[in-house]
Design a protein around this motif. Structure first.
Motif: not given
Length: 717
Positions: A533-537
């Motif tokens: 969850k809360d995957v940011k790139l």
């Protein structure tokens, strides 16, 4: 009454019968029979009560005569019998005074008694008898200067020597009467044409009155029950031109020396692609705000390499190729593959189906399709998983308490009972659904509310910001929210995206049963089971290699640079086995085709160190485990090793993703695609379909063909 009837009989004796000429008699009979057959052609032979109408009429008339003769002493009734009032009026008077016997009992008794063979007549004899009776009762004569008077008809001789029933004589005397009518040997002249016409008119009127008497006062014999009328469904709800989408302009071109870092939240939703398909299948281009290019790209599966085990939930894949629509730029593709949980290791699921049953869901592509879709979802669940159903229309309520999937029949029955009607109290439905999910919380399992609606909330809390705050707070309880959109013309995509993004769930659009099967069966793992969850790139571009860049899509997922390291900032989730793709169009350093000129008063940034010369960018990914609160960082450089010299040298997945990206940009106006056309998209996609097990890529090519001839705006209904 008896005296009046006797006086009438004596009057007829004195006058004697008027016998027409044989030719006129036959002509009148023939005309009467033809008229009768014409007016009764629609009737079946016989009657529901198993009695001929003639017999019923005799029974009724005899009953009237006997009862009236015993109880009524009204001289005016004599005029009724001579034509001043109708038989129907007589019957109503007698019925109101309770004088008619139980005809059902009388008829049944008569049917039970044996009848002589001579009483049974052939159909031809019945028709002749009926015509004779009518002519005998209604025949009139008009003397000079006088009023018309009834005249009995003489008996008609049959070829077999038997005589027909003396209709008029029976009606005057009853079954046991002694009065007889003397025959007069000399017939009077036949009546004229005008008189015959008047007689036929009276005859028709009297037949109608007898039929009315029969329908009101004769109980029919039991017959087959009338067929049950099918329930008429209410008209389908059909809206038009009220679909709502959040406004989003394409991402701008950014200069690396001024803004080298790009940060966004990953997205695995696919609602935009399905809505675009539904629009094109109706021959209409989707509105620009309905097109989210990243969702179109992520609609398809790509053969990315996945992680070796679940300790690292996903793995990044990178490739670089020349841009098909611009030979002066390159296309950087980032692909993430999530860890796929084996079915034997999947946790239990606690699901609450929150179903919109308001009037706007009445269309065939809404509630009926919704029911079918959730029946498919049941196939993906395990026997120990639980399902509850909450519906909302004018108000919300629980249709099915938490029930094990092993009891599938009960769940299916609850779905089949759903029907659409009323307004849309969506906020109250969401509140009750969360409450039910929390009461049945699976500590180590999946707890999710699945909202299925067209998004038309019009009762209670309708402000998206209020609803957003509610689902944000509910994330802390461990219950997530996913959204399935249905229908067109009234679809509120803006609200659906808000709820799904802030509820840590997915947003999908179901336009047909095949899409329901793809989302809820084939991709059930990625839809239900979150692995991160809360995957940011975040990408930092190397100015020595890249002069400009542009992120294709993700306009609604852009994050600030400082948000990347802030674990309080929410981001996208990745499900088991899911793939995520992001595309950047980059302009190499030193290119003369840059879109942004250098600044006059700013000094150029020093080039990167020599050991970074083969790096285009440096990629970082942050994520949390499903139950974690602290993020983990993964980082890797994007080097020239991932680059191919020509577009033809790239693999099928890279080229097909480029074709989808080009099509999405064309639908949004084609600001950055130059002269690239729909035909160019078709050629690129056709040559890169590769293995297309489910036919999704072939379908895409057909959709591009449909876009070439689609209307810009749907015609008003």
């Amino acid at each position: 009454m008896s005296n009046e009837l006797d006086k009438l009989a004596e009057a007829f004796k004195r006058e004697g019968p008027v016998l027409p000429r044989e030719e006129a008699r036959r002509s009148a009979i023939s005309a009467a029979m033809a008229q009768f057959d014409e007016e009764n052609a629609y009737l079946h032979q016989g009657s529901p009560s198993a009695e001929r109408l003639k017999g019923q009429g005799n029974t009724l008339l005899n009953s009237l005569k006997r009862k009236l003769s015993m109880t009524l002493n009204n001289k005016n009734l004599g005029y009724i019998l001579t034509g001043s009032a109708s038989l129907a009026a007589m019957a109503i008077v007698v019925m109101n005074t309770g004088l008619i016997p139980d005809l059902e009992t009388t008829r049944n008794a008569r049917l039970a008694a044996p009848e002589p063979a001579s009483a049974v007549a052939s159909p031809e004899e019945e028709r002749e008898q009926s015509s004779s009776d009518s002519a005998a009762l209604l025949q009139t004569d008009v003397p000079k200067g006088g009023e018309p008077r009834a005249v009995p008809k003489q008996e008609v001789q049959r070829q077999d020597g038997q005589t027909s029933t003396k209709m008029f004589q029976d009606r005057v005397n009853g079954s046991g009467g002694n009065a007889r009518i003397a025959a007069v040997p000399q017939p009077k002249p036949a009546p004229g044409a005008a008189v015959l016409k008047e007689r036929r008119s009276v005859q028709k009127k009297r037949r109608v009155e007898r039929m009315a008497l029969r329908s009101h006062f004769v109980s029919p014999m039991p017959s087959a029950p009338a067929p049950v009328r099918e329930r008429i469904a209410p008209p389908q709800y059909e809206a038009q031109g009220r679909d709502k989408f959040a406004k989003s302009d394409p991402n701008p071109v950014k200069v690396v020396t001024e803004d080298p870092v790009s940060t966004f939240s990953v997205d695995v939703d696919t609602a935009s692609y399905a809505f675009m398909r539904a629009s094109l299948n109706r021959g209409v281009l989707p509105q620009k705000n309905a097109v989210r290019v990243e969702e179109m790209i992520n609609y398809f599966d790509y053969a990315y390499e996945g992680p070796a085990d679940k300790t690292r939930p996903f793995k990044a894949n990178v490739s670089i190729m020349p841009t098909p629509w611009n030979t002066e730029t390159k296309l950087l593709r980032i692909g993430i593959k999530g860890y796929d949980i084996p079915k034997t290791e999947r946790p239990r699921s606690n699901l609450v189906f929150l179903l919109d049953t308001s009037g706007s869901m009445r269309s065939a592509n809404k509630l009926p399709l919704l029911r079918q879709s959730f029946k498919l979802l049941l196939q993906s669940l395990q026997a120990e998983d639980t399902v509850a159903i909450v519906t909302y229309a004018g108000s919300a309520g629980t249709v099915l308490e938490p029930t094990k999937v092993a009891n599938k029949a009960k769940i299916l029955a609850a779905l089949d009972r759903l029907h659409a009607g009323g307004s849309t109290a969506g906020a109250e439905g969401i509140r009750q659904a969360y409450q039910l999910a929390e009461q049945n919380l699976e500590k180590d399992g999946v707890n999710r509310v699945i909202l299925a609606t067209d998004g038309d909330f019009n009762v209670g809390i309708t402000n998206p910001e209020e609803l957003k705050s509610f689902v944000e707070r509910k994330r802390k309880t461990g219950v997530t929210l996913s959204v399935l959109g249905f229908g067109m013309g009234n679809y509120n995509d803006a609200l659906m995206q808000t709820l799904a993004q802030n509820g840590n769930g997915n947003a999908n659009y179901i336009d047909n049963l095949n899409e329901a099967r793809k989302v809820l069966v084939k991709e059930a793992g990625s839809t239900l089971f979150t692995i991160a969850k809360d995957v940011k790139l975040q990408l930092e571009f190397n100015p020595a290699r890249v002069a400009e860049y542009r992120l294709i899509g993700y306009e609604t997922r852009i994050l600030k640079r400082e948000d990347f390291n802030n674990d309080k900032v929410d981001a996208g989730d990745i499900g088991a086995g899911h793939t995520v793709t992001a595309l950047y169009e980059i302009t190499p350093a030193g290119s003369r085709k840059r879109l942004v000129d250098d600044l006059r008063y700013q000094q150029p940034v020093a080039s990167a160190a020599s050991d970074d010369g083969n790096e285009y960018a440096f990629m970082k990914i942050r994520y949390k485990l499903p139950k974690g609160a602290k993020s983990t960082l993964i980082s890797t450089p994007v080097t020239t090793a991932a680059e191919v010299a020509t577009a033809a040298g790239a693999n099928n997945d890279s080229r097909f993703a480029a074709a989808v990206a080009a099509f999405g940009q064309l639908l949004k106006g084609g600001r950055h695609t130059g002269k690239f056309s729909y035909d160019d998209v078709i050629r690129l996609a056709t040559g890169s379909k590769g293995i297309d097990t489910y036919g999704h890529r072939a379908e895409f090519v057909n959709l591009v063909r449909q876009a070439k001839s689609a209307a810009a705006l749907e015609q008003q209904k």
